[in-house]
Design an enzyme around this catalytic site. Structure first.
Site, PDB file in Angstrom:
ATOM      1  CG  ASN A  61     -11.328  35.367   2.129  1.00 53.97           C
ATOM      2  OD1 ASN A  61     -12.512  35.897   2.133  1.00 53.97           O
ATOM      3  ND2 ASN A  61     -11.499  34.463   1.024  1.00 53.97           N
ATOM      4  N   GLY A  88     -15.780  31.840   8.355  1.00 54.74           N
ATOM      5  CA  GLY A  88     -15.166  32.591   9.082  1.00 54.74           C
ATOM      6  C   GLY A  88     -14.354  33.667   9.163  1.00 54.74           C
ATOM      7  CG  ASP A  89     -14.144  37.484  10.764  1.00 52.69           C
ATOM      8  OD1 ASP A  89     -14.603  38.538  10.096  1.00 52.69           O
ATOM      9  OD2 ASP A  89     -12.940  38.232  11.638  1.00 52.69           O
ATOM     10  CD  GLN A 116     -21.840  38.933  10.990  1.00 50.37           C
ATOM     11  OE1 GLN A 116     -20.598  39.247  11.391  1.00 50.37           O
ATOM     12  NE2 GLN A 116     -22.167  39.045   9.637  1.00 50.37           N
ATOM     13  CB  THR A 143     -16.096  39.055   1.935  1.00 46.65           C
ATOM     14  OG1 THR A 143     -16.303  38.391   2.328  1.00 46.65           O
ATOM     15  CG2 THR A 143     -16.214  40.720   2.836  1.00 46.65           C
ATOM     16  CE  LYS A 152     -23.730  31.774   7.559  1.00 51.14           C
ATOM     17  NZ  LYS A 152     -22.072  31.728   8.075  1.00 51.14           N
ATOM     18  CB  SER A 157     -22.414  32.814   5.030  1.00 45.95           C
ATOM     19  OG  SER A 157     -21.167  32.460   4.669  1.00 45.95           O
ATOM     20  CE  LYS A 186     -17.097  38.262  13.105  1.00 43.96           C
ATOM     21  NZ  LYS A 186     -17.476  38.437  11.918  1.00 43.96           N
ATOM     22  CE  LYS A 193     -21.044  42.902   8.482  1.00 41.95           C
ATOM     23  NZ  LYS A 193     -19.275  42.033   8.339  1.00 41.95           N
TER      24      LYS A 193
END
Ligand code: NDP
Ligand code: 2IT
Length: 448
Positions: A243, A168-169, A114, A212, A93, A380, A129, A117
């Site tokens: 964002n 997204g990123d 990630q 976020t 993810k 997410s 990622k 996290k």
């Protein structure tokens, strides 16, 4: 059995020799390796099983060609990536980044971050990622659509709702997720658990857009409260205008703080009266413009070229929300000199290793990215849950779960800090708390 120092030194040498051209990945991996030393001293079984040797090597790294056609009929070829780093606790993810700087080093650093996290969120998601060196700036909607379709034509072979779920990123928001999802559906049929950050009409979650930024402020609140202090009436410097920055500004102001800056890669806006987040939303989300335009719309604001971290003003809290390594050692010294007491990272790895050392030397209470910005991926995962049960939860339901998750992340990091007697090091605390769950899962599942 190798001793802890020798083991870590050996791992670092292996990483450097294998991938000498991956400085961002080395930076992220070395920081984590160093902060796990106290855990290894207590748990020699992790050295015996060479858990960290596995942790720093992606399960899989996919690189592919992305040809697309611009509006004038010219053909371009970009490079696409998906790094499936670790699936010990759940499906891979993590977001997709579209930015010209993207390369394997950057995707590996992001995928590696990630893992821990996602573990910290307490939800069942592994780490991954992806992205491309495609530059979305200045492209028409049709060009973005054709690029996303080509990207997904290859990516769809490697993802799935129980296998790998991108989101997204930088450079990937609702518009891009829509085009990516449409292409996936064209090729495979309807399957809305395949991506998160989707539109609300086709399986997205309420509060994912805000998650976020809101999550950063929920975490910050917990961090500040831990010091017997409060967010109300504090002055904040925010970098970025995307964002994460937008919803961090909104939630900070709802909490009675004053945000005085906002920025992009060209320059920054400063307004001592406070930033009007609705104006930022209009410029960035509706007009897709540059932050410079804020000064045309708000007369008390000034625009300057360069980095917001070179602006010398008195303030209390720093929230970097733009990109990796945006704060270097000298800029960290300025943050300390300007009186900031707290720094929490909305962006991934925005502080260089040297900058972090400056925060620690100066007693700045530091909330690292993998704890502070975990709210996006947490929601997410809540979107995945809603898709599985084919239900949509209310905004308040998702938002209150997000708040609990962020407070819990602070508490887990603080508990690890205490257990290992780290002296209020919430960075090492987050690394340790995130690692322990992943390491136990890896050991339990067998390593070969
Ligand atoms: P956006 O694309 O929405 O916004 C990115 C912002 O950062 C823009 O203002 C952009 O300015 C600025 N920026 C990007 N690259 C640079 C650079 N090289 N130098 C200076 N400024 C730069 O992205 P997000 O807000 O989603 O992401 C921001 C950060 O937060 C990233 O580090 C991302 O990995 C991280 N993050 C994002 C999450 C999410 O859910 N979206 C979740 C967790 C972390 P410009 O327009 O000039 O490029
Ligand atoms: O860095 C990140 O955590 C994200 N870009 C969000 C990833 C996600 O899967 O929502």
């Amino acid at each position: 059995m190798a001793d802890v120092e020798a083991y870590i030194k050996d791992l670092k040498e292996t990483i450097t020799q294998r991938d000498p051209n991956q400085p961002e990945f080395q930076e992220a991996a070395f920081t984590v390796l160093d902060s796990l030393k106290p855990v290894l001293k207590k748990h020699p079984e992790y050295i015996k099983a060479n858990i960290l040797g596995s942790l720093v090597e992606p399960e899989r790294a996919i690189q592919f060609r992305v040809p697309w056609q611009d509006d004038e009929g010219n053909f371009h070829v970009n490079r696409g990536f998906r790094v499936q780093f670790n699936s010990a606790i759940g499906p891979y993810k993590g977001g997709l980044r579209l930015h010209p700087s993207v390369n394997l080093s950057i995707i590996k650093f992001l995928g590696f971050e990630q893992i821990l996290k996602n573990s910290l969120t307490g939800l069942l998601i592994g780490g991954g990622k992806g992205g491309s060196d495609f530059d979305p700036k200045g492209k028409s909607d049709s060009e973005i659509m054709r690029f996303c379709q080509s990207f997904m034509t290859e990516l769809q072979k490697h993802i799935g709702p129980d296998l790998d779920v991108p989101a997204g990123d930088i450079g990937v928001g609702g518009r891009e997720i829509g085009y990516l999802y449409g292409q996936y559906k064209r090729l495979n049929g309807s399957q809305n658990g395949i991506l998160t950050g989707k539109g609300l009409e086709y399986g997205g979650s309420l509060a994912r857009t805000e998650a976020t930024g809101f999550g950063l402020i929920y975490y910050l609140n917990a961090l500040i409260k831990g010091q017997g202090d409060q967010l109300k009436n504090k002055t904040i410097k925010v970098s970025g205008a995307g964002n994460v920055a937008i919803y961090a500004i909104q939630k900070a102001q709802e909490n009675g703080a004053k945000v005085v800056t906002v920025s992009d890669s060209n320059g920054y806006i400063y307004d001592e009266n406070g930033i009007d987040v609705d104006v930022v939303k209009q410029i960035k989300e509706v007009e897709r413009g540059r932050i410079k335009e804020y000064a045309d719309k708000v007369k008390t604001a000034t625009y300057s070229e360069g980095s917001v971290w070179d602006l010398d003003i008195k303030y209390d809290i720093a929230l970097p929300c733009a990109t990796q390594n945006e704060i270097d050692e000298d800029q960290a010294k300025l943050i300390a000199k300007d009186g900031a007491k707290y720094l929490a990272e909305g962006a991934n790895m925005p502080s260089t290793t040297e900058a972090i050392a400056v925060y620690k030397e100066n007693g700045i209470v530091y909330g690292p990215a993998k704890a502070a910005n975990a709210g996006g991926v947490a929601v997410s995962a809540l979107e995945m849950s809603q898709n599985s049960e084919r239900l949509a939860w209310t905004f308040d339901d998702v938002d209150s779960q997000l708040k609990d998750i962020m407070e819990n992340i602070y508490e887990k990091s603080a508990a690890a800090d205490k257990e290992y007697d780290l002296g209020q090091d919430y960075q090492a605390g987050a690394n340790i708390a995130g690692f322990e769950k992943v390491a136990k899962a890896m050991l339990a599942q067998g390593l070969v």
